[in-house]
Enzyme design. Structure first.
Site, PDB file in Angstrom:
ATOM      1  N   CYS A  12       0.835  -1.197   0.000  1.00 32.10           N
ATOM      2  CA  CYS A  12       0.000   0.000   0.000  1.00 32.10           C
ATOM      3  C   CYS A  12       0.869   1.245   0.000  1.00 32.10           C
ATOM      4  O   CYS A  12       2.090   1.191   0.067  1.00 32.10           O
ATOM      5  CB  CYS A  12      -0.939   0.013   1.204  1.00 32.10           C
ATOM      6  SG  CYS A  12      -0.155   0.507   2.741  1.00 32.10           S
ATOM      7  N   GLY A  13       0.199   2.376  -0.094  1.00 34.43           N
ATOM      8  CA  GLY A  13       0.844   3.663   0.110  1.00 34.43           C
ATOM      9  C   GLY A  13       0.431   4.199   1.458  1.00 34.43           C
ATOM     10  O   GLY A  13      -0.733   4.107   1.850  1.00 34.43           O
TER      11      GLY A  13
END
Length: 563
Positions: free
Chosen positions: A2-3
């Site tokens: 993810c970010g």
């Protein structure tokens, strides 16, 4: 994967929005923010999600009773996770009951995999954050300053901006920010350092197997160590066990990286060199036979190289190119003859050769050799964007490597159903990319290793496990993940690192032998045993030179800063 974006304080909303958007590209499946307000401080946590584990949709950040967990990683060992489960959820279940940095540290010392995380414990009002010991996932930190009096963590920046001064988070420690104490202070800038505590991973006690990379075996061989044959045809008796051990531990690492991936095929960043080819061959063992494997091979139109091709190279470049072409086998040569000359770069030549070797060894597999051809105008147009993804690193060499990774991982190119066919447009749907990085540091593959031996003998050789966390893995993660894809490094499994670190240096390399034999001799013998005759003898070639992404416009040195 993810970010992650987290901030404490009052960063300008326009800046926060830029960072949310930049980090959202890393996780196209979901995105969400949540906020927590203390008396003096506002906390925001944002995550985007690329779902590669479990059957059910997952939306981050994970939340429960005020606790917040942002997870960017994969657990491949140390935690019992079934194929239908999500590792972020499993980790949060364990983190929920932990309150001290020592407890958090010990949990992460027990798992293996690439990761960066941010965990806020509302009960004790403390923020824990870290990257894995090898730095395989990016996490940037902005410390409060007079000009920008707020705290930020982010997987990737929004490019150069006066609103932050990002640096790579060090991988040595688990960090703990006492948000409650910071909230009581009147000045976040002056109080920040007193509220931040670092805990060394090396103190993880009895559960520290994955706390840090293994230390290199420093026992030196005797001066009269026998000189092996300058050949890969026969494995010396004293290396048989180590060759088999490397194949076993590397095979398991590849298996863990390619199994249970939902929906999409696997791709390999494929140059045709020994590293990417042996990983590809091992992946064939563990990817279902009816699924294709995409081999992403990037080539750049380089004006300087084209000028040499057209006018000749007084230093012998044309002769070297001709010699390389003579090694292309018949099937590969059919493709080479129909390629535009500007894209017949060294990595394209070796890639075409090696896909044919793979087809011979694994005839039941569909190998999509993806010719990623990058016109000069396209690479020039992408430069500003790629520089933003690289940030905070800013050298000429960083840009050359980042451009190659950016276009290769994007996966837009062409394939040929049969070698003699005309190419058809193809975009790889793979969201997991296998990367061969790490073997040169572990097995003595760089020219400087040979130079060190020449000047200092066996004692001068220092294989560079300690340097791996600073080898810009974070940069690579930021660039590749901008396409909503994840790179995995089988050579950098801590189990593989530990196995190779424990071996004496003469089992891994022997600079007394010729290039293409003595460098990374253990890996070369393993590749030869697996049937990769051509790949086993390939010499080291840096990605930026093999793809022609380097020095498109001038002769600036690689360590020069970009203007």
């Amino acid at each position: 994967m993810c970010g992650i974006f987290a901030q404490i304080g009052q960063a300008p909303e326009i800046l926060c929005q830029k960072l949310r958007e930049a980090n959202a590209t890393r996780g196209p499946d979901a995105r969400k923010s949540c906020r927590t307000c203390l008396s003096q401080l506002d906390l925001e946590f944002f995550s985007s999600e690329l779902r590669l584990r479990g059957n059910d949709p997952v939306i981050q950040p994970h939340k429960r009773d005020g606790n917040v967990f942002c997870w960017n990683g994969e657990v491949f060992a140390g935690l019992d996770i079934h194929a239908d489960e999500n590792d972020g959820i499993k980790l949060f279940e364990q983190l929920y009951s932990l309150e001290t940095c020592e407890q958090v540290r010990d949990l992460f010392a027990s798992i293996e995999g690439p990761y960066a995380f941010v965990f806020y414990n509302a009960t004790v009002q403390k923020l824990f954050f870290a990257r894995d010991p090898l730095g395989r996932r990016s996490l940037l930190i902005h410390r409060p300053s007079t000009a920008n009096p707020y705290f930020i963590l982010a997987s990737v920046s929004a490019g150069s901006d006066s609103g932050y001064s990002f640096e790579e988070l060090d991988t040595t420690n688990i960090l703990c920010l006492d948000v409650g104490l910071l909230n009581e202070s009147k000045d976040i800038v002056s109080a920040f350092d007193d509220c931040l505590t670092t805990f060394s991973r090396a103190d993880a006690g009895s559960v520290n197997f994955y706390a840090q990379p293994a230390k290199v075996n420093t026992i030196l061989p005797p001066n009269d160590t026998p000189l092996p044959d300058d050949s890969l045809d026969v494995i010396p008796d004293w290396l048989q066990e180590s060759v088999d051990g490397l194949i076993s531990v590397l095979d398991r690492s590849v298996m863990l990286k390619v199994r249970d991936i939902p929906r999409d095929p696997v791709a390999v960043l494929f140059s045709g060199g020994i590293d990417s080819t042996i990983l590809t061959l091992l992946a064939d063992r563990h990817v279902p036979r009816d699924e294709p494997i995409d081999l992403l091979n990037v080539a750049f139109e380089n004006p300087r190289k084209m000028k040499v091709l057209q006018e000749g190279n007084p230093n012998g470049g044309r002769k070297k190119k001709s010699k390389a072409r003579n090694g292309v086998n018949e099937s590969a040569n059919n493709v080479a003859s129909s390629n535009s000359p500007q894209y017949m770069v060294p990595d394209r030549v070796t890639g075409l050769e090696e896909v044919e070797e793979l087809r011979q060894l694994c005839p039941g597999r569909v190998w999509n050799f993806v010719e990623v051809n990058v016109p000069y105008h396209e690479s020039k147009a992408a430069r500003q964007h790629v520089e933003g993804l690289m940030n905070p690193v800013r050298t000429v060499m960083d840009l050359s490597l980042a451009l190659a990774l950016y276009f290769a991982s994007r996966g837009i190119g062409q394939v040929r159903p049969e070698p003699e066919d005309e190419p058809i447009p193809y975009t790889s749907p793979a969201r997991v990319l296998i990367n061969g990085l790490g073997s040169d540091e572990l097995l003595g593959g760089y020219g400087r290793h040979r130079s060190a031996f020449i000047t200092g003998g066996w004692a001068g050789l220092q294989l560079e496990i300690d340097r791996i966390p600073t080898r810009n893995l974070g940069r690579d993660d930021r660039v590749i993940s901008s396409h909503g894809k994840e790179t995995r490094h089988p050579f950098l499994s801590l189990d593989v690192v530990s196995y190779l670190a424990n071996l004496p240096v003469q089992m891994k390399m022997d600079p007394r032998l010729s290039l293409g034999v003595g460098d990374k001799i253990l890996l070369r013998l393993a590749a030869r045993k697996l049937g990769l005759v051509e790949a086993s003898g390939r010499r080291k070639r840096a990605m930026q030179f093999g793809s022609h992404s380097a020095r498109m416009e001038g002769d600036m040195k690689g360590d020069a800063l970009l203007e």
